[in-house]
Design a protein around this motif. Structure first.
Motif, short mmCIF file in Angstrom:
data_model
loop_
_atom_site.label_atom_id
_atom_site.label_comp_id
_atom_site.label_asym_id
_atom_site.label_seq_id
_atom_site.Cartn_x
_atom_site.Cartn_y
_atom_site.Cartn_z
N MET A 1 0.85 -1.19 0.00
CA MET A 1 0.00 0.00 0.00
C MET A 1 0.88 1.24 0.00
SD MET A 1 -3.08 0.55 2.48
CE MET A 1 -3.46 1.87 3.46
N PRO A 2 0.68 2.16 -0.94
CA PRO A 2 1.52 3.36 -0.99
C PRO A 2 1.31 4.25 0.22
CG PRO A 2 -0.20 3.44 -2.68
CD PRO A 2 -0.33 2.12 -1.99
N ARG A 3 2.40 4.87 0.65
CA ARG A 3 2.31 5.77 1.79
C ARG A 3 1.73 7.10 1.34
NH1 ARG A 3 7.89 5.47 4.93
NH2 ARG A 3 6.91 7.23 5.94
N THR A 4 0.77 7.59 2.08
CA THR A 4 0.17 8.88 1.77
C THR A 4 1.06 10.00 2.31
OG1 THR A 4 -1.06 9.01 3.84
CG2 THR A 4 -2.12 7.84 2.00
N PRO A 5 0.86 11.22 1.82
CA PRO A 5 1.64 12.33 2.37
C PRO A 5 1.46 12.46 3.89
CG PRO A 5 0.60 13.02 0.34
CD PRO A 5 0.06 11.65 0.67
N LEU A 6 0.25 12.26 4.38
CA LEU A 6 0.02 12.35 5.82
C LEU A 6 0.78 11.26 6.57
CD1 LEU A 6 -1.21 13.54 8.35
CD2 LEU A 6 -3.31 12.26 7.85
N THR A 7 0.80 10.06 6.05
CA THR A 7 1.53 8.96 6.69
C THR A 7 3.01 9.29 6.79
OG1 THR A 7 -0.06 7.38 5.82
CG2 THR A 7 2.01 6.49 6.60
N ARG A 8 3.57 9.80 5.72
CA ARG A 8 4.99 10.16 5.72
C ARG A 8 5.25 11.33 6.66
NH1 ARG A 8 7.60 9.67 -0.21
NH2 ARG A 8 9.46 9.65 1.08
N LEU A 9 4.39 12.34 6.64
CA LEU A 9 4.53 13.48 7.53
C LEU A 9 4.45 13.05 8.98
CD1 LEU A 9 4.61 16.56 8.04
CD2 LEU A 9 2.10 16.51 7.90
#
Length: 141
Positions: A1-9
């Motif tokens: 599952m690709p990491r979302t910008p919020l997940t990375r932040l």
């Protein structure tokens, strides 16, 4: 599952000493000792203007330089922009290494000195360079 910008932040912010997340104004905010150093603005929120972004605490001079040099990546966010905060767009391939640096600087502006002093221990570049220096030394006679 690709990491979302919020997940990375979230991963970058919560890696900082005693950082925690609090939902405020319907969005995640990131704090140290309950003082804000970063706020997420989703694309669907009226603050996101149709694009995901993070608002990061910064010195006014940094805001002026960053927004002036790269208005396609940085912007002056509403409400907190007058205090020097910088908005960073999270769509269109942001530089996550650069964002990590901005978040550490925002944290250092916000955290008590004792906690800010611990940043060296969590800097990824410092950890890599220490590891690299250990692995590149030749101890053979």
């Amino acid at each position: 599952m690709p990491r979302t910008p919020l997940t990375r932040l979230r991963a970058l912010c919560l890696a900082l000493p005693e950082a925690h997340e609090v939902e405020a104004w319907g969005e995640p905010t990131f704090r140290v000792r309950n003082k804000l150093f970063a706020m997420y603005a989703s694309a669907t929120n009226h603050h996101g203007a149709g694009r995901p972004a993070v608002w990061v605490k910064a010195a006014r001079v940094n805001q002026t330089l960053m927004v002036g040099a790269h208005p396609e990546r940085f912007f002056v966010p509403p409400y907190v922009g007058t205090s020097g905060w910088v908005g960073v767009w999270l769509d269109e391939r942001p530089s996550w290494a650069e964002l990590a640096t901005l978040l550490r600087e925002a944290y250092a502006l916000t955290a008590p000195r004792r906690l800010a002093a611990q940043l060296e221990a969590v800097r990824p570049e410092a950890a890599r360079s220490r590891t690299r220096s250990r692995t590149t030394r030749d101890t053979r006679p």
